[in-house]
Design an enzyme around this catalytic site. Structure first.
Site, mmCIF file in Angstrom:
data_model
loop_
_atom_site.group_PDB
_atom_site.id
_atom_site.type_symbol
_atom_site.label_atom_id
_atom_site.label_comp_id
_atom_site.label_asym_id
_atom_site.label_seq_id
_atom_site.Cartn_x
_atom_site.Cartn_y
_atom_site.Cartn_z
ATOM 1 N N LYS A 295 3.692 -4.511 -29.608
ATOM 2 C CA LYS A 295 3.810 -5.537 -28.575
ATOM 3 C C LYS A 295 2.430 -6.056 -28.222
ATOM 4 O O LYS A 295 1.402 -5.433 -28.510
ATOM 5 C CB LYS A 295 4.506 -4.995 -27.312
ATOM 6 N N ASP B 167 5.479 1.948 -21.023
ATOM 7 C CA ASP B 167 5.898 0.768 -21.770
ATOM 8 C C ASP B 167 6.989 1.076 -22.802
ATOM 9 O O ASP B 167 7.412 0.197 -23.545
ATOM 10 C CB ASP B 167 4.707 0.071 -22.435
#
Length: 250
Positions: free
Chosen positions: A8, A131
């Site tokens: 990401k 995350d």
């Protein structure tokens, strides 16, 4: 079962405050990036086994932690062999370990018909890393809290291409990044800034980790600048570094 856990990038990363539990309140937009992926294979086995590629050096891998977490609530979960071909860099702010963890949860849920919904899988993932839940959804999500409070976010970057680069031999630990970060109050809230045209983001969207990380690692600052030198309309460090990315018009 085979999958390719992607990494990401973060569009903006604003540190709001330091919490009493030692964590920081933050705001960020998580974007999946499939230009860098690991290889992950999970199959039934006689006993739990982890088979890493040669460049995996840690003992307590997140994929095993993900399996054991589900095993606590699903005691009949069969043993598996987990093969991880690690290609995504560690300590680059790309969430590569978190991605492996989340993909493991999703794959085990599908492989053994555990019946868990995405929200439930994200709940397990949040216990493994801030995350990790993002990678369960693996679509643009606006993150708050430690990054685990997620809301779907519609963003169209189809007119642009994204490049990600990691400086050779440089990694930044989460501990190092948070030790130097100072909460900042920006004039334009991140959600509002993201609505501006992309060519205006340079003066509106910031990663609060950059100031201290760039001071300690000037090579990362130079990497970010190199994207602008090559014509990027926006460039930034991803997460807590050391990776940087540039957004270019197609």
């Amino acid at each position: 079962m085979l999958s390719s856990p992607n990494v990401k990038i973060n569009l903006g990363l604003n540190i709001k405050t330091r919490r009493s539990d030692g964590y920081h309140e933050l705001e960020t937009l998580f974007l999946p990036y499939d230009g860098i992926c690991d290889g992950l294979e999970i199959e039934p086995a006689q006993s739990l086994e982890f088979v890493p590629s040669a460049n995996v050096t840690w003992d307590n891998d997140l994929t095993l932690r993900a399996y054991r977490l589900l095993k606590e609530d699903f005691p009949d979960l069969p043993a598996v062999r987990i093969r991880l071909d690690k290609k995504a860099p560690v300590g680059a702010g790309l969430g590569s370990g978190s991605s492996d963890c989340a993909f493991t949860l999703v794959m085990l849920n599908e492989l053994f018909d555990l019946g868990l919904e995405q929200k439930e899988l994200a709940g397990y993932a949040s216990r493994l890393g801030s995350d990790c839940p993002f990678f369960v959804y693996n679509r643009p999500m606006f993150g708050r809290g430690r990054g685990e409070i997620l809301s779907p976010y519609d963003i169209d970057l189809s007119a642009y291409r994204i490049e990600v680069s990691v400086p050779d031999g440089i990694s930044v630990s989460t501990r190092e990044a948070y030790a130097g970060v100072v909460p900042a109050a920006w004039d334009t809230p991140l959600e509002e800034a993201l609505k501006a045209p992309v060519n205006e983001w340079k003066n509106l969207i910031f990663n609060d980790f950059e100031k201290s990380v760039f001071a300690a690692h000037p090579q990362i600052a130079a990497l970010k600048q190199s994207f602008y030198d090559r014509g990027a309309v926006y460039a930034a460090m991803s997460g807590s570094g050391s990776a940087c990315f540039g957004i270019f018009e197609k």
